[in-house]
Scaffold this active site. Structure first.
Site, PDB file in Angstrom:
ATOM      1  N   ASN A  74       4.505  -0.890 -46.739  1.00 31.26           N
ATOM      2  CA  ASN A  74       5.406  -0.908 -47.899  1.00 31.26           C
ATOM      3  C   ASN A  74       4.652  -1.604 -49.027  1.00 31.26           C
ATOM      4  OD1 ASN A  74       7.376  -1.347 -49.806  1.00 31.26           O
ATOM      5  ND2 ASN A  74       8.635  -2.689 -48.521  1.00 31.26           N
ATOM      6  N   LYS A  86       5.530  -2.078 -51.989  1.00 32.66           N
ATOM      7  CA  LYS A  86       6.410  -2.776 -52.946  1.00 32.66           C
ATOM      8  C   LYS A  86       5.961  -2.453 -54.378  1.00 32.66           C
ATOM      9  CE  LYS A  86       7.463  -6.112 -49.380  1.00 32.66           C
ATOM     10  NZ  LYS A  86       7.828  -7.465 -48.994  1.00 32.66           N
ATOM     11  N   GLU A 118      13.743  -7.218 -40.404  1.00 36.86           N
ATOM     12  CA  GLU A 118      12.891  -8.072 -41.231  1.00 36.86           C
ATOM     13  C   GLU A 118      13.654  -9.345 -41.598  1.00 36.86           C
ATOM     14  OE1 GLU A 118       9.779  -5.477 -43.464  1.00 36.86           O
ATOM     15  OE2 GLU A 118      11.589  -5.528 -44.658  1.00 36.86           O
ATOM     16  N   GLY A 128       6.715 -12.267 -46.635  1.00 33.61           N
ATOM     17  CA  GLY A 128       5.797 -12.785 -47.647  1.00 33.61           C
ATOM     18  C   GLY A 128       5.585 -14.281 -47.581  1.00 33.61           C
ATOM     19  N   SER A 133       5.489 -10.777 -42.611  1.00 30.27           N
ATOM     20  CA  SER A 133       4.189 -11.450 -42.426  1.00 30.27           C
ATOM     21  C   SER A 133       3.399 -10.922 -41.228  1.00 30.27           C
ATOM     22  CB  SER A 133       4.373 -12.968 -42.326  1.00 30.27           C
ATOM     23  OG  SER A 133       4.923 -13.476 -43.535  1.00 30.27           O
TER      24      SER A 133
HETATM   25  P1  13P Z   1       5.209  -8.967 -45.818  1.00 31.66           P
HETATM   26  O1  13P Z   1       4.441  -8.232 -44.758  1.00 31.66           O
HETATM   27  O2  13P Z   1       4.422  -9.136 -47.095  1.00 31.66           O
HETATM   28  O3  13P Z   1       5.784 -10.240 -45.288  1.00 31.66           O
HETATM   29  O4  13P Z   1       6.443  -8.024 -46.228  1.00 31.66           O
HETATM   30  C1  13P Z   1       7.244  -7.518 -45.227  1.00 31.66           C
HETATM   31  C2  13P Z   1       8.159  -6.521 -45.828  1.00 31.66           C
HETATM   32  O5  13P Z   1       9.079  -6.872 -46.565  1.00 31.66           O
HETATM   33  C3  13P Z   1       7.909  -5.103 -45.549  1.00 31.66           C
HETATM   34  O6  13P Z   1       8.958  -4.309 -46.000  1.00 31.66           O
END
Ligand code: 13P
Length: 253
Positions: A10, A12, A164, A170, A210
């Protein structure tokens, strides 16, 4: 873990066309790794470009609007992302629920729109640290899912669930393996109750929060973890492919 793990990146709100080289590198590697299903969800602006660049990996969107079309300035419909080349859409991500006030009811409506447009859905769920500390994590997550499941008929074919925990996104902090295992088992139980045992065996449940090359192997080895939804570590082919390799028990990158 599922017979064929599913590793989804993802991106983002990251990525311009310069990132297409990463998508290409991920795709080239995935062509040699048929034991794992790999996909990327780039921002809307890159869906078509990534779709044109790649041959093997899946391409999806990170959101869509609940309506088919209309006067919704700045929004993008499920049919539009499908037309751009998306085969799935991530819905109910905590960054949408928190940053855009998306309710369970809105997420459910978006699922209906996405399925009507022929998209598969990766449905996200997850609790805050406050909810976990209050001992209500499982009830909260199952509540999010119950509401969303109302719009799903063909779960086995169309649905993936991503657990999640918000506090692990993050932050560099992953949930404990026991907590992940317990939540995934509870989610699979709910899928069984709602859609039947066969569907419960087929719907993949991803973990996100993470996930990195260094911790992927132990997380993905858990019985009810069928793959990963990866944010930060999906932004470079090197890191993302480290996770893809870990999913098939392979150290080589
Ligand atoms: P991270 O891997 O950066 O923690 O993000 C996880 C996430 O929200 C994937 O959709």
């Amino acid at each position: 873990m599922a017979e064929r793990p599913y590793i989804v990146g993802n991106w983002k709100m990251n990525g311009t066309r310069a990132m297409l080289t990463e998508a290409r590198a991920i795709d080239r590697a995935a062509q040699r790794l048929m034991k794992v299903e790999v996909a990327l969800a780039p921002p809307f602006t890159l869906i078509h470009a990534v779709h044109k660049e790649v041959e093997q990996i899946g391409v999806g969107a990170q959101d869509c609007h609940a309506a088919k079309d209309g006067a919704f300035t700045g929004d993008v419909s499920a049919a539009m992302v499908a037309d751009a080349g998306a085969k799935f859409v991530i819905l109910g991500h905590s960054e949408r629920r928190q940053g855009h006030g998306e309710s369970d009811a809105l997420v459910a409506a978006k699922i209906g729109a996405a399925l009507s447009a022929g998209l598969r859905v990766i449905l996200c769920c997850g609790e805050s640290l406050e909810t976990r500390d209050a001992g209500r994590a499982e009830a909260f997550v199952l509540g999010q899912l119950r509401s969303a499941f109302a719009h799903v008929d063909d779960a086995a074919e169309k649905l993936t669930v991503a657990y999640e925990p918000i506090w692990a996104i993050g932050t560099g902090r992953t949930a404990g393996l026991d907590d992940i295992a317990a939540m995934h088992a509870a989610i699979r139980g709910l899928i069984g109750e709602t859609f039947g045992e066969e569907a419960a065996g087929q719907v993949r449940i991803l973990y996100g929060g993470s996930v990195k090359p260094e911790n992927a192997r132990e997380i993905l080895a858990l019985e009810d973890v069928d793959g990963a939804l990866v944010g930060g570590a999906s932004l470079t082919a090197e890191n993302f492919l480290g996770i893809v390799h870990a999913a098939i028990g392979d150290d080589a990158v």
